[in-house]
Design a protein around this motif. Structure first.
Motif, mmCIF file in Angstrom:
data_model
loop_
_atom_site.group_PDB
_atom_site.id
_atom_site.type_symbol
_atom_site.label_atom_id
_atom_site.label_comp_id
_atom_site.label_asym_id
_atom_site.label_seq_id
_atom_site.Cartn_x
_atom_site.Cartn_y
_atom_site.Cartn_z
ATOM 1 N N ILE A 33 -0.913 -3.787 -49.622
ATOM 2 C CA ILE A 33 -1.667 -2.701 -48.998
ATOM 3 C C ILE A 33 -1.347 -1.385 -49.690
ATOM 4 O O ILE A 33 -0.185 -1.092 -49.978
ATOM 5 N N ASP A 34 -2.379 -0.580 -49.965
ATOM 6 C CA ASP A 34 -2.130 0.734 -50.556
ATOM 7 C C ASP A 34 -2.469 1.832 -49.551
ATOM 8 O O ASP A 34 -3.109 1.599 -48.532
ATOM 9 N N GLN A 35 -2.035 3.042 -49.886
ATOM 10 C CA GLN A 35 -2.170 4.159 -48.960
ATOM 11 C C GLN A 35 -3.629 4.494 -48.677
ATOM 12 O O GLN A 35 -4.006 4.772 -47.539
ATOM 13 N N GLU A 36 -4.460 4.443 -49.706
ATOM 14 C CA GLU A 36 -5.870 4.794 -49.529
ATOM 15 C C GLU A 36 -6.572 3.838 -48.566
ATOM 16 O O GLU A 36 -7.324 4.259 -47.690
ATOM 17 N N ALA A 37 -6.297 2.517 -48.725
ATOM 18 C CA ALA A 37 -6.936 1.531 -47.854
ATOM 19 C C ALA A 37 -6.502 1.726 -46.405
ATOM 20 O O ALA A 37 -7.310 1.645 -45.482
ATOM 21 N N LEU A 38 -5.209 1.990 -46.196
ATOM 22 C CA LEU A 38 -4.717 2.192 -44.838
ATOM 23 C C LEU A 38 -5.303 3.457 -44.227
ATOM 24 O O LEU A 38 -5.711 3.469 -43.058
ATOM 25 N N THR B 124 -8.145 4.877 -44.903
ATOM 26 C CA THR B 124 -9.545 4.625 -44.586
ATOM 27 C C THR B 124 -9.682 3.809 -43.308
ATOM 28 O O THR B 124 -10.533 4.087 -42.449
ATOM 29 N N ALA B 125 -8.820 2.791 -43.147
ATOM 30 C CA ALA B 125 -8.879 1.951 -41.956
ATOM 31 C C ALA B 125 -8.557 2.754 -40.694
ATOM 32 O O ALA B 125 -9.222 2.604 -39.662
ATOM 33 N N ILE B 126 -7.561 3.597 -40.774
ATOM 34 C CA ILE B 126 -7.190 4.422 -39.621
ATOM 35 C C ILE B 126 -8.318 5.399 -39.289
ATOM 36 O O ILE B 126 -8.624 5.645 -38.109
ATOM 37 N N GLN B 127 -8.968 5.941 -40.303
ATOM 38 C CA GLN B 127 -10.074 6.861 -40.058
ATOM 39 C C GLN B 127 -11.233 6.144 -39.374
ATOM 40 O O GLN B 127 -11.884 6.694 -38.476
ATOM 41 N N LYS B 128 -11.491 4.903 -39.774
ATOM 42 C CA LYS B 128 -12.547 4.123 -39.122
ATOM 43 C C LYS B 128 -12.211 3.901 -37.654
ATOM 44 O O LYS B 128 -13.080 3.961 -36.787
ATOM 45 N N PHE B 129 -10.933 3.661 -37.388
ATOM 46 C CA PHE B 129 -10.515 3.509 -35.985
ATOM 47 C C PHE B 129 -10.772 4.801 -35.220
ATOM 48 O O PHE B 129 -11.326 4.780 -34.125
#
Length: 260
Positions: free
Chosen positions: A106-111, A113-118
Motif C-alpha cells: 500500500i502506498d500513501q497516495e492510494a490510502l 484517496t481511499a480515505i477521501q472517498k470515505f
C-alpha cells in the motif's frame, strides 16, 4: 467530522499492520486506531462486544480464514476498505462497484484517496458487498473447463485440469501440461487469469499462472521472496514477490513442503 476518525485494522501480518499505522499517521485527517484484529475468531468477539468504529481497514486472507466470515455474522453498517496482496476476481468486482480496496504494498497516495472517498460518502456498505459476492459465486460456475489447442493441422481438446501452468516467453503464451507436453495458446495471460478458477490456478507473477497440482516445493529466494519448483519443471524461475509470499502459502493450504 469533529472527532478523530476511529479505525479498526483487520490484519494478521504485524509488518503490514505497522505499515498501515504509519501511513494513517501521515494523513491530514486525524485518525485514532482503536484496535488491530488478527483473525476471524478474534474479530467476531471484538465486534460483538465493542462500539463500531467509523471505518474498517480489512485484509481478506487471515491466519484462520477469510475476513468475510466476520462480516457475514455481525450486523455491520461501518464501511470497509479491503486490503489484499493479490488481485482476485472478487476484488476487481469491488473496484468496479466503488467498494474501495488497496492492493499491497500500500502506498500513501492510494490510502489518501481511499480515505477521501470515505469522507465523501462514496463507499458502499456491506449489504451491497454481499450482493457482489453472490454475483461472484454465480459467475464462478462459468470458469473455463477445457481448451482447443492447435497442433500441426489439428485441433485437440484438453481439459483445463490437465494443465500444470501457463507462461509467456518472448511474447508467446504457452500451456504446459502435467504430462510434459506444451502448446502455444492464442490468449494473453490476463485473459486466462479471468477464465481460470482461482481455487486451482494462481497468477504467480507477470510470467506465470500456476495450477495447484504443479507445485512441488517452495524455496527461499533473495530479498524475502520465494522460488516455486514445479512438476514438470518450469523453463525459468517462478519467483513470488515478498508481498505475495504469505498469501501464496495460504492459498496452497500447506499442501507443499516448505524448504528453509
Amino acid at each position: 467530522m469533529d472527532h478523530p476518525l476511529k479505525i479498526v485494522i483487520v490484519e494478521d501480518e504485524p509488518a503490514a499492520a505497522g505499515q498501515l499505522q504509519f501511513l494513517l499517521g501521515q494523513l491530514e485527517t486525524p485518525v485514532e486506531i482503536i484496535h488491530i484484529i488478527e483473525g476471524v475468531e478474534e474479530g467476531l468477539a471484538w465486534f460483538q462486544q465493542n462500539t463500531m468504529p467509523d471505518l474498517i481497514l480489512s485484509d481478506i486472507q487471515l491466519s484462520d480464514g477469510v475476513s468475510f466470515e466476520i462480516y457475514e455474522k455481525i450486523t455491520l453498517e461501518t464501511p470497509i476498505i479491503f486490503t489484499t496482496a493479490f488481485d482476485e476476481y472478487a476484488i476487481r468486482a469491488f473496484k468496479l462497484n466503488s467498494i474501495d480496496y488497496l492492493l499491497k504494498p500500500i502506498d500513501q497516495e492510494a490510502l489518501t484517496t481511499a480515505i477521501q472517498k470515505f469522507k465523501n460518502q462514496q463507499l458502499y456498505h456491506y449489504s451491497q458487498l454481499q450482493s457482489l459476492l453472490a454475483q461472484q459465486a454465480f459467475m464462478a460456475k462459468n470458469y473455463r473447463q477445457s481448451f482447443l489447442v492447435k497442433f500441426r493441422d489439428k485441433l485437440i481438446p484438453i481439459k483445463t485440469d490437465h494443465f500444470a501452468f501457463f507462461y509467456i516467453d518472448q511474447g508467446i503464451v504457452y500451456g504446459q501440461l502435467l504430462d510434459g507436453k506444451k502448446y502455444s495458446l492464442e490468449f494473453k495471460l490476463e485473459d486466462l487469469e479471468q477464465q481460470l478458477d482461482p481455487a486451482y490456478f494462481v497468477r504467480a507473477n507477470r510470467q506465470f499462472i500456476l495450477s495447484r497440482e504443479s507445485v512441488v516445493t517452495i524455496e527461499s529466494y533473495p530479498h524475502s521472496r520465494v522460488n516455486i519448483q514445479t512438476q514438470p519443471k518450469a523453463p525459468s524461475d517462478i519467483v513470488i514477490s515478498k508481498e505475495k509470499v504469505t498469501w501464496f502459502k495460504k492459498w496452497l493450504a500447506n499442501q507443499v513442503t516448505i524448504k528453509a
